[in-house]
Design a protein around this motif. Structure first.
Motif, PDB file in Angstrom:
ATOM      1  N   PRO A  97       0.788  -1.126  -0.002  1.00 50.00           N
ATOM      2  CA  PRO A  97       0.160  -0.048   0.200  1.00 50.00           C
ATOM      3  C   PRO A  97       0.806   1.056   0.022  1.00 50.00           C
ATOM      4  N   GLY A  98       0.574   2.114  -0.811  1.00 48.20           N
ATOM      5  CA  GLY A  98       1.248   3.434  -0.749  1.00 48.20           C
ATOM      6  C   GLY A  98       2.149   3.499  -1.940  1.00 48.20           C
ATOM      7  N   SER A  99       2.690   2.229  -2.660  1.00 47.58           N
ATOM      8  CA  SER A  99       3.492   2.184  -3.678  1.00 47.58           C
ATOM      9  C   SER A  99       2.902   2.405  -4.959  1.00 47.58           C
ATOM     10  N   ILE A 167      18.216   1.420  -2.079  1.00 39.52           N
ATOM     11  CA  ILE A 167      17.589   0.496  -1.553  1.00 39.52           C
ATOM     12  C   ILE A 167      16.071   1.141  -1.162  1.00 39.52           C
ATOM     13  N   PHE A 168      15.091   0.553  -1.484  1.00 37.96           N
ATOM     14  CA  PHE A 168      13.776   1.000  -1.141  1.00 37.96           C
ATOM     15  C   PHE A 168      13.346   0.699   0.123  1.00 37.96           C
ATOM     16  N   ILE A 169      13.258   1.707   1.069  1.00 41.12           N
ATOM     17  CA  ILE A 169      13.002   1.185   2.319  1.00 41.12           C
ATOM     18  C   ILE A 169      11.664   1.326   2.703  1.00 41.12           C
ATOM     19  N   GLN A 270      11.586  22.892 -13.667  1.00 42.90           N
ATOM     20  CA  GLN A 270      11.895  22.810 -12.432  1.00 42.90           C
ATOM     21  C   GLN A 270      11.324  21.807 -11.726  1.00 42.90           C
ATOM     22  N   HIS A 271      12.065  21.377 -10.604  1.00 45.32           N
ATOM     23  CA  HIS A 271      11.704  20.404  -9.797  1.00 45.32           C
ATOM     24  C   HIS A 271      11.242  20.535  -8.333  1.00 45.32           C
ATOM     25  N   ILE A 272      10.343  19.687  -7.811  1.00 45.41           N
ATOM     26  CA  ILE A 272       9.720  19.916  -6.704  1.00 45.41           C
ATOM     27  C   ILE A 272      11.209  19.099  -5.559  1.00 45.41           C
ATOM     28  N   LEU A 273      11.351  19.759  -4.739  1.00 49.43           N
ATOM     29  CA  LEU A 273      12.804  19.314  -3.915  1.00 49.43           C
ATOM     30  C   LEU A 273      11.972  18.552  -2.612  1.00 49.43           C
ATOM     31  N   ARG A 274      12.384  17.392  -2.770  1.00 47.06           N
ATOM     32  CA  ARG A 274      11.829  16.421  -1.744  1.00 47.06           C
ATOM     33  C   ARG A 274      13.002  15.769  -1.060  1.00 47.06           C
ATOM     34  N   LYS A 275      13.054  16.435   0.394  1.00 44.74           N
ATOM     35  CA  LYS A 275      14.377  16.096   1.358  1.00 44.74           C
ATOM     36  C   LYS A 275      13.934  14.766   1.865  1.00 44.74           C
ATOM     37  N   ASP A 276      12.499  14.439   1.565  1.00 45.34           N
ATOM     38  CA  ASP A 276      12.116  13.011   2.166  1.00 45.34           C
ATOM     39  C   ASP A 276      12.266  11.812   1.242  1.00 45.34           C
ATOM     40  N   PHE A 277      12.850  12.132   0.254  1.00 44.02           N
ATOM     41  CA  PHE A 277      12.986  11.189  -1.121  1.00 44.02           C
ATOM     42  C   PHE A 277      14.075  10.204  -0.681  1.00 44.02           C
ATOM     43  N   PHE A 291      12.132   7.425   1.835  1.00 39.15           N
ATOM     44  CA  PHE A 291      11.809   6.276   0.803  1.00 39.15           C
ATOM     45  C   PHE A 291      12.956   5.500   0.349  1.00 39.15           C
ATOM     46  N   ILE A 292      13.999   5.986   0.341  1.00 35.20           N
ATOM     47  CA  ILE A 292      15.110   5.400  -0.250  1.00 35.20           C
ATOM     48  C   ILE A 292      16.580   5.414   0.529  1.00 35.20           C
ATOM     49  N   ILE A 293      17.038   4.334   0.894  1.00 30.65           N
ATOM     50  CA  ILE A 293      18.313   4.584   1.485  1.00 30.65           C
ATOM     51  C   ILE A 293      19.338   4.403   0.248  1.00 30.65           C
ATOM     52  N   HIS A 294      20.363   5.656   0.367  1.00 31.30           N
ATOM     53  CA  HIS A 294      21.398   5.811  -0.747  1.00 31.30           C
ATOM     54  C   HIS A 294      22.868   5.367  -0.043  1.00 31.30           C
ATOM     55  N   TYR A 295      23.472   4.327   0.049  1.00 29.73           N
ATOM     56  CA  TYR A 295      24.651   4.025   0.544  1.00 29.73           C
ATOM     57  C   TYR A 295      25.926   4.573   0.027  1.00 29.73           C
TER      58      TYR A 295
END
Length: 362
Positions: A97-99, A167-169, A270-277, A291-295
């Protein structure tokens, strides 16, 4: 009290209309949908760069607008094992749900099929001509997207440009809205601080440097038709930046990220900037609703759970430790006191490696 004349009523209505129209126009064109904030330390004022979604672009609550997940990759062992983990977690989160995640494509820009073709949906494209990237392998990324967009049949209207070390968290919704793509703002992409260089590729007649977003191409969710316009420009700007010694020296490993930001601005996007991305351990300590872990950064700690960044820790996880082959199964968890972002990252890597068949295959 006498009735107002028809002419006066018309003038009042017109005045209200134009005042409202001008306000909306100012908000849209100036992108003033963030928040003005005061810095009490010196009395200065600054603008929060997080751009919220324009009200008129909000989608209905029950509407589901899927996006295609696309990542560029090479056939090197280092790229392969990251892609396998990334695809594993895509499949785990896709139908929750939510995806709003749709199909998936690994865009393999090595020119030849590899041994993951049956495991991960893959389209093979050509690399740049030999020597053109001068060892900067990510210059192949925009060229790969140009080729893929020309040859592939993509059912979704939107595309997420992702990378192997994502990684999709949490289940990822479509954060884009109409002609406004969604992107993650990187603190080290600073167009205004590099205006002299930026103007070589973004002339003054195009507008202020503030039109250029502090982003790279990934993660970005964008309409397919917009990406089809931007990708060739992104490729050309990347190559031109690499050819310019001053630009190459200044931008270094983030050159191609600047190129995407400039290319988007050249097309008026121009982009919507999402810090929670996205979150990036070890600096982002909590996962929350991201939403994503970037390692991309190494995680080094002593046995007390204290960060020793820049110095190899008694406990560490760094993707660069596995350049020639995949990490082993069942990596040791970090010591007590290490942030949840790092702990969850290792747990998610371990789960993937335990469940992907033939994990030790390069």
């Amino acid at each position: 009290m006498g009735r107002a004349s028809p002419l006066l009523l018309i003038l009042l209505v017109l005045g209200f209309f134009f005042a409202t129209y001008n306000l909306i126009t100012m908000i849209i064109h100036n992108r003033s949908v963030g928040t003005w904030m005061h810095d009490d330390s010196n009395g200065g004022v600054f603008f929060d760069p997080v751009i919220e979604m324009p009200v008129y672009a909000k989608k209905p609550k029950n509407a589901k607008i899927s996006f295609h997940v696309a990542l560029t990759a090479t056939d090197a062992p280092y790229s392969k094992w990251q892609c396998r983990i990334m695809y594993y977690w895509y499949k785990k989160k896709k139908d929750l749900p939510g995806s709003e995640m749709g199909g998936f494509t690994r865009i393999l820009h090595s020119g030849n099929p590899d041994n993951l073709m049956d495991e991960i949906p893959t389209v093979v494209v050509d690399p740049l001509p030999a020597g053109l990237d001068r060892g900067y392998i990510v210059l192949n990324r925009p060229w790969a997207f140009v080729q893929w967009l020309e040859k592939a049949t993509i059912e979704e209207e939107y595309i997420l440009m992702a990378e192997p070390d994502h990684i999709f968290i949490n289940p990822l919704p479509n954060l884009a809205h109409g002609g406004y793509p969604a992107a993650f703002p990187f603190f080290y992409i600073k167009p205004a601080d590099n205006e002299k260089i930026i103007r070589k590729f973004y002339p003054e007649e195009k507008g202020p440097v503030s039109n250029i977003d502090p982003i790279g191409n990934s993660p970005v969710i964008i309409k397919k038709e917009l990406l089809e316009k931007i990708a060739p420009t992104w490729m050309n700007v990347s190559l031109k930046m690499k050819d310019d010694q001053e630009t190459d020296k200044t931008f270094g490993w983030v050159l191609e990220m600047y190129a995407y930001a400039v290319a988007s601005a050249l097309h008026g996007v121009q982009h919507i900037l999402r810090k929670d991305f996205m979150l990036q351990p070890p600096w982002d300590r909590e996962i929350g609703k991201k939403f994503i872990i970037h390692y991309t950064y190494g995680c080094d700690y002593n046995l007390k759970g204290e960060l020793t960044y820049g110095k190899i820790g008694e406990w560490r996880f760094d993707k660069r430790s596995y350049l020639r082959g995949p990490p082993p199964k069942n990596l040791p968890l970090p010591p007590p006191g290490v942030p949840e972002s790092v702990v969850n990252l290792v747990k998610m890597v371990n789960e993937a490696t335990a469940n992907i068949p033939n994990w030790d295959t390069e």
